[in-house]
Write a protein that holds these residues in place. Structure first.
Motif, mmCIF file in Angstrom:
data_model
loop_
_atom_site.group_PDB
_atom_site.id
_atom_site.type_symbol
_atom_site.label_atom_id
_atom_site.label_comp_id
_atom_site.label_asym_id
_atom_site.label_seq_id
_atom_site.Cartn_x
_atom_site.Cartn_y
_atom_site.Cartn_z
ATOM 1 N N VAL A 91 2.758 -2.097 -6.415
ATOM 2 C CA VAL A 91 3.441 -1.712 -7.644
ATOM 3 C C VAL A 91 2.984 -0.314 -8.039
ATOM 4 C CG1 VAL A 91 3.851 -2.245 -10.076
ATOM 5 C CG2 VAL A 91 3.562 -4.112 -8.426
ATOM 6 N N ILE A 92 3.960 0.563 -8.275
ATOM 7 C CA ILE A 92 3.677 1.872 -8.863
ATOM 8 C C ILE A 92 3.814 1.729 -10.369
ATOM 9 C CG2 ILE A 92 4.472 4.261 -9.113
ATOM 10 C CD1 ILE A 92 5.545 4.048 -6.223
ATOM 11 N N LEU A 93 2.783 2.119 -11.091
ATOM 12 C CA LEU A 93 2.802 2.116 -12.550
ATOM 13 C C LEU A 93 2.798 3.561 -13.019
ATOM 14 C CD1 LEU A 93 0.118 -0.658 -13.097
ATOM 15 C CD2 LEU A 93 2.554 -0.894 -13.564
ATOM 16 N N LYS A 153 -3.668 3.533 1.178
ATOM 17 C CA LYS A 153 -4.069 2.230 1.692
ATOM 18 C C LYS A 153 -5.035 1.514 0.747
ATOM 19 C CE LYS A 153 -1.707 3.078 5.396
ATOM 20 N NZ LYS A 153 -0.374 2.464 5.565
ATOM 21 N N ARG A 154 -5.654 2.283 -0.151
ATOM 22 C CA ARG A 154 -6.614 1.672 -1.079
ATOM 23 C C ARG A 154 -5.873 0.857 -2.136
ATOM 24 N NH1 ARG A 154 -9.817 7.188 -2.254
ATOM 25 N NH2 ARG A 154 -7.623 7.856 -2.375
ATOM 26 N N ASP A 155 -6.550 -0.138 -2.708
ATOM 27 C CA ASP A 155 -5.836 -1.115 -3.534
ATOM 28 C C ASP A 155 -5.542 -0.657 -4.957
ATOM 29 O OD1 ASP A 155 -8.416 -1.272 -4.529
ATOM 30 O OD2 ASP A 155 -8.602 -3.436 -4.272
ATOM 31 N N CYS A 156 -6.197 0.376 -5.419
ATOM 32 C CA CYS A 156 -5.918 0.878 -6.767
ATOM 33 C C CYS A 156 -6.282 2.353 -6.838
ATOM 34 C CB CYS A 156 -6.703 0.090 -7.815
ATOM 35 S SG CYS A 156 -6.353 0.625 -9.500
ATOM 36 N N VAL A 157 -5.258 3.200 -6.935
ATOM 37 C CA VAL A 157 -5.472 4.653 -6.909
ATOM 38 C C VAL A 157 -4.761 5.295 -8.086
ATOM 39 C CG1 VAL A 157 -5.148 6.772 -5.602
ATOM 40 C CG2 VAL A 157 -5.666 4.652 -4.402
ATOM 41 N N MET A 207 -0.977 3.703 -8.108
ATOM 42 C CA MET A 207 -0.515 2.733 -7.107
ATOM 43 C C MET A 207 -1.507 1.568 -7.093
ATOM 44 S SD MET A 207 1.422 1.524 -4.720
ATOM 45 C CE MET A 207 2.473 2.649 -3.795
ATOM 46 N N VAL A 208 -0.968 0.362 -7.249
ATOM 47 C CA VAL A 208 -1.779 -0.859 -7.194
ATOM 48 C C VAL A 208 -1.223 -1.713 -6.065
ATOM 49 C CG1 VAL A 208 -2.563 -2.889 -8.446
ATOM 50 C CG2 VAL A 208 -2.199 -0.750 -9.674
#
Length: 235
Positions: free
Chosen positions: A98-100, A119-123, A166-167
């Motif tokens: 999900v893009i916030l 690729k990281r889970d929260c950026v 990005m999450v």
């Protein structure tokens, strides 16, 4: 499929004297509104788009007429901040990625590609070239956000927050869980980003520096003028 949830419910009081009752995200940036530019870019990348609306919502819907966008109505927009807005789209916090983002941010395909390649889970995107004039600042160490704040001392900060995140993976569900928890605590006046800030002591919240790539979040009329100049639009 990747989803994007864009927050567009607030009034934008800092620029309202210059634009009147228009929404920041519907400002014309050269034959197209800012938000239509963003949504067409996302749809072109096969991203499912969700908009949280409130203030002047019909103006936003008119600006996006004909596009397959799902709307979530924050009927309490005048008494909540963006955390309350995200709550109205809470059921969309699922899936793989999900893009916030904040709907008043101008960005282009290069930045979208940066998000999609992560690729990281929260950026959280940031810009190390914008510290002196920055609105909301980070201190980043080894790509991890260690401190943050509005009006943070420029001597302590080393980048400005862009307004896009990005999450991915299990972090999507964790964000939803934290959102629901914070709303139970009646933290309706928090920003949606405080979901992530609240986790910095528990796990890494990563930062990606996009210095050198043009972007602008419209807080003041000068931000809008920067976008027009970048796009070669004469006032």
């Amino acid at each position: 499929m990747t989803k994007a949830i864009l927050m567009a419910a607030g009034r934008g009081t800092r620029i309202s004297r210059a634009v009147g009752d228009d929404c920041k995200c519907t400002l014309d940036i050269g034959g197209i509104s800012l938000i239509r530019h963003t949504v067409e870019m996302l749809l072109g990348a096969d991203i499912e788009v969700h908009m949280v609306v409130g203030f002047n919502k019909y103006r936003i819907m008119e600006s996006l007429q004909g596009l397959p966008v799902t709307y979530h109505d924050n009927v309490f927009y005048s008494i909540t901040n963006s955390l309350g807005s995200l709550w109205f789209a809470k059921d969309e916090l699922d899936g793989d990625s999900v893009i916030l983002g904040n709907a008043d941010v101008f960005w282009e395909k290069q930045i979208l590609s940066i998000l999609l390649e992560e690729k990281r889970d929260c950026v959280m995107l940031c810009d190390s070239s914008r510290v002196e004039q920055g609105d909301y600042l980070f201190k980043v160490v080894d790509d991890k956000i260690v401190s943050f704040g509005k009006g943070m001392d420029c001597q302590q900060a080393n980048c400005e927050y862009v307004g896009l995140v990005m999450v991915q993976g299990n972090m999507v569900a964790k964000c939803k869980e934290r959102l629901l928890q914070m709303m139970e605590w009646q933290r309706v006046c928090d920003w949606w980003e405080q979901i992530l800030y609240s986790m910095t002591s528990e796990r890494p919240i990563w930062a990606k520096d996009i210095a050198g790539v043009f972007w602008a979040e419209i807080d003041y009329v000068e931000d809008y003028e920067r976008i027009l100049a970048y796009r070669g639009v004469k006032k």
